[in-house]
Design a protein around this motif. Structure first.
Motif, PDB file in Angstrom:
ATOM      1  N   GLY A 501      -4.655  34.089  20.621  1.00  0.00           N
ATOM      2  CA  GLY A 501      -4.683  32.636  20.712  1.00  0.00           C
ATOM      3  C   GLY A 501      -5.755  32.020  19.835  1.00  0.00           C
ATOM      4  O   GLY A 501      -6.000  30.812  19.912  1.00  0.00           O
ATOM      5  N   LEU A 502      -6.394  32.842  18.992  1.00  0.00           N
ATOM      6  CA  LEU A 502      -7.472  32.310  18.151  1.00  0.00           C
ATOM      7  C   LEU A 502      -6.913  31.581  16.936  1.00  0.00           C
ATOM      8  O   LEU A 502      -5.957  32.060  16.318  1.00  0.00           O
ATOM      9  CB  LEU A 502      -8.376  33.457  17.677  1.00  0.00           C
ATOM     10  CG  LEU A 502      -9.348  34.002  18.732  1.00  0.00           C
ATOM     11  CD1 LEU A 502      -9.904  35.353  18.305  1.00  0.00           C
ATOM     12  CD2 LEU A 502     -10.486  33.020  18.959  1.00  0.00           C
ATOM     13  N   PRO A 503      -7.512  30.433  16.577  1.00  0.00           N
ATOM     14  CA  PRO A 503      -6.987  29.693  15.427  1.00  0.00           C
ATOM     15  C   PRO A 503      -7.246  30.413  14.110  1.00  0.00           C
ATOM     16  O   PRO A 503      -6.494  30.285  13.149  1.00  0.00           O
ATOM     17  CB  PRO A 503      -7.734  28.370  15.483  1.00  0.00           C
ATOM     18  CG  PRO A 503      -8.934  28.616  16.332  1.00  0.00           C
ATOM     19  CD  PRO A 503      -8.617  29.746  17.239  1.00  0.00           C
ATOM     20  N   MET A 504      -8.366  31.157  14.037  1.00  0.00           N
ATOM     21  CA  MET A 504      -8.591  31.951  12.820  1.00  0.00           C
ATOM     22  C   MET A 504      -9.308  33.235  13.147  1.00  0.00           C
ATOM     23  O   MET A 504      -9.946  33.360  14.185  1.00  0.00           O
ATOM     24  CB  MET A 504      -9.338  31.157  11.770  1.00  0.00           C
ATOM     25  CG  MET A 504     -10.610  30.542  12.233  1.00  0.00           C
ATOM     26  SD  MET A 504     -11.223  29.492  10.949  1.00  0.00           S
ATOM     27  CE  MET A 504     -12.952  29.729  11.196  1.00  0.00           C
ATOM     28  N   LYS A 505      -9.173  34.194  12.255  1.00  0.00           N
ATOM     29  CA  LYS A 505      -9.732  35.527  12.493  1.00  0.00           C
ATOM     30  C   LYS A 505     -11.257  35.461  12.480  1.00  0.00           C
ATOM     31  O   LYS A 505     -11.843  35.005  11.498  1.00  0.00           O
ATOM     32  CB  LYS A 505      -9.238  36.465  11.395  1.00  0.00           C
ATOM     33  CG  LYS A 505      -9.740  37.888  11.523  1.00  0.00           C
ATOM     34  CD  LYS A 505      -9.024  38.811  10.577  1.00  0.00           C
ATOM     35  CE  LYS A 505      -9.549  38.761   9.169  1.00  0.00           C
ATOM     36  NZ  LYS A 505     -10.780  39.436   8.902  1.00  0.00           N
TER      37      LYS A 505
END
Ligand code: ADP
Ligand code: MG
Length: 757
Positions: A501-505
């Motif tokens: 669910g993370l927007p970016m790594k």
């Protein structure tokens, strides 16, 4: 007069005890099995055959017998065993005849096969026959790798020893009452402990004396002897007398001569009851592996849980942060079954409460390897290994939490494509692990990445958790020894991060990143040279992958278990709940800080120049001061102040915006609440008036009515959150009190039970 009678009775008891002990010693000595013999190979006597000394003075043989009552053990122990334990399990039958006559044992038997009794009985019996009493001090030490397992062994000892006058104590880390323990430890005859706490007593407790130790037991012996506990165990052993009996038990036994030399065993009996068995795992355990891409693991896990809402499950993940994240996130998504989590970063009281709670409820327990060894949770239906175990032994112990003793159980192992080598390792293990490969039915799978992303937006603290879960997972893979199975460079990190669910790594620390970059370059080079070769062999290679590889492997496995499994049938129904095969016939490890580590932590150098203090991350890597905070977002950011500034600017903006939204939301909530309260009050008044009108002199009845109404209204206003309820429940388990109060109670009970039966 009464005192005289009691005195007389006690004297009689002592006399008959000493007669029993004499008889037991003669029996043990007269019929001891030859060293190296296997009692399981001796035909058992009939259950009705006489036991003990016959009329002609000859003793009956005890090697080969099947029932506890046919063993040369005290009446008090027999009474402690019955009625729960009547017939011995194989490891008990094979080892007890040797251990009762004082031999060192190296015992290996499958998980859940009854190893605990195989060492508790000889411990109790040896001290009983030696007429051990509190003044004799420590007579036996039983060491376990985890606190929960130590607690479980203590419970078992209480059952077996309930009629004895021996005293016992549970010494485990994390409990605050160490000073109280110090006062009593010298009067305890049997210590069940974790290595750290024992060493603490050895070093800090005045006059702590174990120079008369009779029996040393290492449960989960291979774990106790591996490098994690090496320092502590060596320090402990150096303080123990060499003349003692040593009992080592585990499902995966160490064969290293070097390890065993550390314990100075004397002609040990090597007892491996299941070595001829075809499988290394319990026969009633059905095992499957599924190839699941890393970024699909949570989707599959969620779908699995949703389709098995009536099953008790343990889910293994590799790091504490992952456990915390998956537990918190799934809890917010409400799967419809109670969820629990257990990991090494939890407080001792909470850990013990969760352990006890999971024993009793059908729920899902997310755990690190802290629960993988020895723990005897009743009636677990499924063990799910979301993250790959570090080796074959770890796999065996994890799946061993189900299918215990006579029960059945199921296990499923998720393997990402880069971890497929683990399947080959499991299949080629000796003895075999009958695990078959199944496909995931994609149409039955629920995609939850979107919901997780919403959870992360709604609960900002979840973002940090998700990031830590991501980072610690990648690091854990990087730290694994087996590079054939664990390869960071093959992980689809972008996709994995999105699946949480993370927007970016999130950025991984430069060390791990460098390693990944290096591996990627190597891989590219390799692929380039392979591509050149491939021109010639491409057809052959393709057919090998499609027809050979995993498919062929699966066929091999099915053949070995044809009677038990039907792969196609089960494949179709994989996510559908099946009838639980667990017969409800009856009701383990992370790295705890060692004392040495703790001491180091406590040493604060007040003269150190400001800003030079070293920090360590979750995996023990050194990080620059304050970088530990920065690493959450980006390690690079530490080096680029402009970026940091921008990021904080953005964060501030975000927070302001969120603050505004929260305020609006809060106002709306308050308004709703007030309206609701008003409505309730109005309704209550109306009803009150009706009561007053109806009141025809029957006050008692109207009072009852009113009270009920008051009660009802109270209930409806008292809404407890899940967390509050959890805290209350946790408070209910006073685990400090468990061990100390129970030790006390046990000691008192044992001391007072002087009647001879
Ligand atoms: P292990 O240490 O081999 O993994 P345990 O000692 O924890 O196994 O025992 C597993 C379960 O089997 C426990 O619940 C225990 O009470 C039960 N058990 C052990 N021995 C016997 C026996 N002889 N008869 C019935 N149940 C037994
Ligand atoms: Mg055990």
């Amino acid at each position: 007069m009464r005192r005289l009678k009691v005195k007389k009775l006690r004297k009689q008891q002592r006399l008959s005890e000493s007669q029993e002990i004499k008889l037991l010693e003669q029996w043990i000595d007269a019929r001891k099995p030859d060293p190296g013999t296997n009692p399981l190979a001796i035909p058992p006597p009939l259950p009705t055959a006489p036991v003990g000394r016959m009329a002609d003075g000859v003793f009956t043989p005890y090697a080969g017998c099947k029932l506890f009552r046919q063993l040369p053990i005290s009446r008090k122990t027999k009474e402690g065993l019955a009625p729960k334990y009547m017939e011995m399990s194989e490891i008990q039958r094979a080892s007890l005849p040797h251990s009762l006559c004082g031999r060192d044992i190296l015992g290996a038997a499958k998980t859940g096969s009854g190893k605990t009794l195989a060492f508790i009985i000889p411990v109790v019996e040896k001290l009983y026959r030696a007429r051990w009493c509190p003044e004799d001090g420590v007579g036996s030490i039983i060491i376990s790798p985890t606190k929960e397992l130590a607690g479980q062994l203590f419970e078992e000892l209480k059952i077996i020893g309930k009629n004895h006058t021996l005293s016992a104590g549970l010494l485990i880390g994390g409990r605050k009452d160490v000073d109280a323990e110090k006062d009593r430890v010298n009067a305890l005859n049997i210590l069940i402990c974790t290595p750290g706490r024992l060493l603490q007593h050895m070093n800090e407790t005045l006059n702590f004396d174990c120079s008369h130790l009779q029996v040393l037991v290492l449960d989960e012996a291979d774990r106790m002897l591996d490098k994690k506990f090496k320092g502590e165990l060596d320090a402990i052993i150096s303080q123990l007398p060499k003349r003692r009996q040593t009992l080592l038990f585990s499902a995966t036994q160490t064969k290293s001569v070097k390890d065993l030399a550390r314990l100075s065993l004397k002609d040990p009996e090597y007892i491996s009851v299941h070595s001829e068995s075809i499988t290394a795992t319990p026969e009633r355990l059905k095992q499957v592996a599924m190839e699941v891409p890393l970024d699909q693991k949570l989707n599959v896990l969620w779908s699995f849980i949703k389709s098995h809402l009536r099953s008790k499950m343990i889910v293994f993940l590799s790091t504490c942060k992952q456990v915390k994240f998956v537990y918190e996130a799934f809890k917010k998504l409400r799967p419809g079954i109670p969820l629990k989590c257990l990991h090494g970063n939890m407080k001792q009281n909470t850990r013990m409460a969760i352990y006890l709670d999971f024993c009793e409820t059908t729920s899902v327990l997310f755990s690190t390897d802290v629960a993988s060894r020895g723990l005897d949770f009743p009636a677990v239906d499924w063990v799910i290994q979301v993250d790959c175990p570090e080796d074959v032994a770890a796999y065996i112990h994890r799946v061993g939490r189900t299918a215990r003793f006579a029960s059945g159980g199921n296990s499923v192992l998720f393997l990402s494509p880069s971890e497929r080598e683990m399947l080959t390792k499991l299949q080629s293990a000796e003895p075999k692990i009958p695990i078959q490969l199944r496909k995931v039915k994609s149409e039955k799978m629920e995609q939850i990445s979107g919901s997780l992303a919403s959870v992360l937006v709604k609960y900002p603290e979840m973002q940090q958790l998700a990031k830590r879960a991501f980072i610690t997972y990648v690091r854990s893979i990087n730290h694994q020894k087996d590079k054939e199975v664990f390869d960071v460079s093959k992980l689809p990190l972008e996709e994995y991060s999105a699946s949480l669910g993370l927007p970016m790594k999130p950025s991984i620390s430069s060390k791990t990143q460098k390693m990944k970059n290096k591996k990627e370059t190597e891989l590219k080079k390799k692929q380039k040279s392979e591509a050149e070769d491939e021109i010639q062999y491409s057809d052959e290679f393709k057919s090998d992958v499609e027809d050979g590889g995993m498919k062929a492997v699966a066929v091999k496995m099915i053949r070995g278990n044809e009677e038990n499994y039907n792969v196609h049938e089960e494949e179709d129904n994989f996510l559908v709940p099946k009838k639980s095969s667990v017969e409800l016939d009856k009701s383990e490890l992370t790295h705890f800080p060692t004392r040495i580590l703790k001491k180091k932590k406590l040493k604060i150098n007040v003269h150190r120049p400001v800003g030079t203090r070293l920090k360590y991350d979750d995996d023990g890597n050194e990080v620059a001061p304050l970088a530990a905070f920065a690493i959450m977002d980006s390690a690079d950011a530490v080096l680029e102040p402009e970026k940091v500034k921008q990021r904080y600017e953005k964060l501030r903006e975000d927070m302001k915006q969120r603050d505004k939204e929260d305020k609006v939301l809060q106002r709306q909530r308050l308004r709703d609440k007030r309206t609701k309260d008003k409505m309730k009050l109005k309704r209550w008044r109306e009803e009150e008036e009706e009561f007053d009108e109806d009141d025809s002199g029957n006050n008692a009845e109207s009072d009852v009515g009113r009270n009920t109404m008051m009660r009802n209204s109270k209930i409806s206003f008292e809404s407890e959150s899940d967390d509050e309820r959890k805290v209350k429940k946790t408070k209910g388990f006073d685990t400090d009190a468990i061990s100390l109060a129970e030790q006390e109670a046990l000691a008192l009970k044992l001391l007072s039970s002087m009647h001879y039966s």
